[in-house]
Design a protein around this motif. Structure first.
Motif, short mmCIF file in Angstrom:
data_model
loop_
_atom_site.label_atom_id
_atom_site.label_comp_id
_atom_site.label_asym_id
_atom_site.label_seq_id
_atom_site.Cartn_x
_atom_site.Cartn_y
_atom_site.Cartn_z
N MET A 48 6.08 -2.22 -4.96
CA MET A 48 5.55 -0.86 -4.76
C MET A 48 5.40 -0.14 -6.10
O MET A 48 4.38 0.48 -6.36
N HIS A 49 6.44 -0.20 -6.91
CA HIS A 49 6.42 0.52 -8.19
C HIS A 49 6.38 -0.47 -9.34
O HIS A 49 7.33 -1.21 -9.57
N MET A 50 5.27 -0.50 -10.04
CA MET A 50 5.09 -1.43 -11.15
C MET A 50 4.55 -0.67 -12.35
O MET A 50 4.17 0.50 -12.25
N GLY B 102 2.16 8.70 -10.89
CA GLY B 102 1.62 7.52 -10.23
C GLY B 102 2.14 6.25 -10.88
O GLY B 102 2.95 6.30 -11.81
N HIS B 103 1.64 5.11 -10.38
CA HIS B 103 2.23 3.83 -10.80
C HIS B 103 1.33 2.67 -10.45
O HIS B 103 0.51 2.76 -9.53
N GLY B 104 1.53 1.59 -11.19
CA GLY B 104 0.92 0.34 -10.79
C GLY B 104 1.53 -0.12 -9.48
O GLY B 104 2.65 0.26 -9.13
N TRP C 163 -0.30 14.54 -2.75
CA TRP C 163 -1.32 13.63 -2.21
C TRP C 163 -1.28 12.34 -3.00
O TRP C 163 -1.04 12.35 -4.21
N GLU C 164 -1.57 11.24 -2.32
CA GLU C 164 -1.53 9.94 -2.99
C GLU C 164 -2.50 8.96 -2.35
O GLU C 164 -2.63 8.93 -1.12
N HIS C 165 -3.15 8.18 -3.19
CA HIS C 165 -3.91 7.01 -2.72
C HIS C 165 -3.69 5.85 -3.68
O HIS C 165 -3.47 6.06 -4.88
N ILE D 269 -2.21 6.84 -7.36
CA ILE D 269 -2.39 8.12 -8.05
C ILE D 269 -1.79 9.20 -7.16
O ILE D 269 -2.16 9.33 -5.99
N GLU D 270 -0.82 9.97 -7.69
CA GLU D 270 -0.12 10.91 -6.82
C GLU D 270 0.33 12.20 -7.51
O GLU D 270 1.47 12.32 -7.93
N PRO D 271 -0.58 13.17 -7.59
CA PRO D 271 -0.18 14.47 -8.13
C PRO D 271 0.76 15.22 -7.18
O PRO D 271 0.64 15.09 -5.96
N GLY E 165 0.87 -1.19 0.00
CA GLY E 165 0.00 0.00 0.00
C GLY E 165 0.89 1.22 0.00
O GLY E 165 2.01 1.18 0.55
N ASP E 166 0.43 2.32 -0.61
CA ASP E 166 1.26 3.52 -0.77
C ASP E 166 0.33 4.72 -0.79
O ASP E 166 -0.62 4.76 -1.59
N ALA E 167 0.57 5.69 0.10
CA ALA E 167 -0.32 6.87 0.16
C ALA E 167 0.43 8.05 0.76
O ALA E 167 1.45 7.87 1.44
MG MG Z 1 3.71 6.09 -4.97
#
Ligand code: MG
Ligand code: MG
Length: 270
Positions: free
Chosen positions: A176-178, A169-171, A233-235, A202-204, A105-107
């Motif tokens: 974590m990063h895909m 952002g990323h898969g 911000w990220e979710h 998603i992380e603007p 998880g990443d936020a």
């Molecule tokens: Mg991230």
């Protein structure tokens, strides 16, 4: 690397990691106050993640020393936790990741320390709003850049902000990063088709000035070239088997924020 598509059972496992990230970020938010150091926030995060049965995914990632990224004022992302003492009026962005049973998880969120400057508060809320609009734009059968387009469109509709180009952002899932990379700008209708089982972070990242950034001598901290303050911000969310969304790193699955945008979340997990 191909895009990883998750089964419902795998998404349920991802929810465990996402919920731990959500709880950890909530705890950090309630701990932020003038006088606390970013290292103290890092220690709070690491303890909470480990107590919750998780592993802090940032720690050791390409040599990163912290369990969180803590980026203050003109630092936009990837700030290293340390002896920096938070001051009244600071803008701080906290990014956090956790692994449970191999799933990530990443936020991230931005917080303005009281007394808040109106422009800083707006910077953060525009960034957050663009993230939610990007997530809300993700529809099964749509395309990846439908998300990118909504993020940029919303930010530009709110005023003059710099949108970072170098990061996005990323898969996410068993790493974590895909694939795929998710741009925070661009035309809609391009990129991977959005299908059930996809999970995306998603992380603007935006500034009150231009989008020009540089990486500091510590090889991590990303700051604005013009010294303007940044927000991030990220979710992490998933496209569920019922073709609805679920925000894996939101305490309520994104129910409230997505309802405001007319989007109903999946009930397949909670
Ligand atoms: Mg991230
Ligand atoms: Mg992150």
């Amino acid at each position: 690397m191909a895009i990883e598509y998750k089964s419902l059972d795998e998404l349920k496992l991802m929810r465990k990691a996402g919920l731990l990230v959500a709880q950890t970020l909530a705890l950090i938010k309630s701990s932020i106050k003038p006088g606390i150091t970013t290292l103290e926030l890092d220690q709070i995060a690491e303890k909470n993640i480990r107590d919750g049965g998780g592993i802090p995914s940032f720690k050791g990632y390409h040599g990163f020393p912290g369990s969180i990224c803590a980026s203050v004022n003109d630092e936009i992302v990837h700030g290293i936790p340390g002896e920096r003492v938070l001051q009244s009026g600071d803008v701080i962005s906290i990014d956090c990741g956790a692994i449970i049973d191999g799933w990530h998880g990443d936020a991230a969120f931005t917080y303005v320390v009281e007394p808040v400057d109106t422009n800083d508060l707006r910077l953060s809320s525009v960034c957050e709003g663009s993230m939610w609009r990007g997530i809300a734009a993700a529809k099964v059968g749509g395309r990846l850049t439908d998300i990118s387009y909504e993020i940029e469109k919303y930010i530009n509709s709110q005023g003059k902000y710099g949108i970072l180009r170098e990061y996005g952002g990323h898969g996410i899932g068993s790493e974590m990063h895909m694939e795929p990379h998710v741009l925070n700008y661009g035309r809609k209708g391009f990129g991977a088709e959005l299908v059930v089982g996809m999970a995306l972070a998603i992380e603007p990242m935006i500034t009150l000035g231009t989008e020009r950034m540089r990486v500091m001598a510590d090889k991590w901290t990303v700051t604005s070239v013009d010294g303007s303050r940044g927000a991030h911000w990220e979710h992490t969310f998933a496209l569920m088997p019922d073709e609805k969304l679920f925000v894996l790193t939101a305490l309520d699955g994104g129910r409230e924020k997505l309802a405001e945008l007319g989007v109903e979340i999946s009930t397949l997990i909670s």
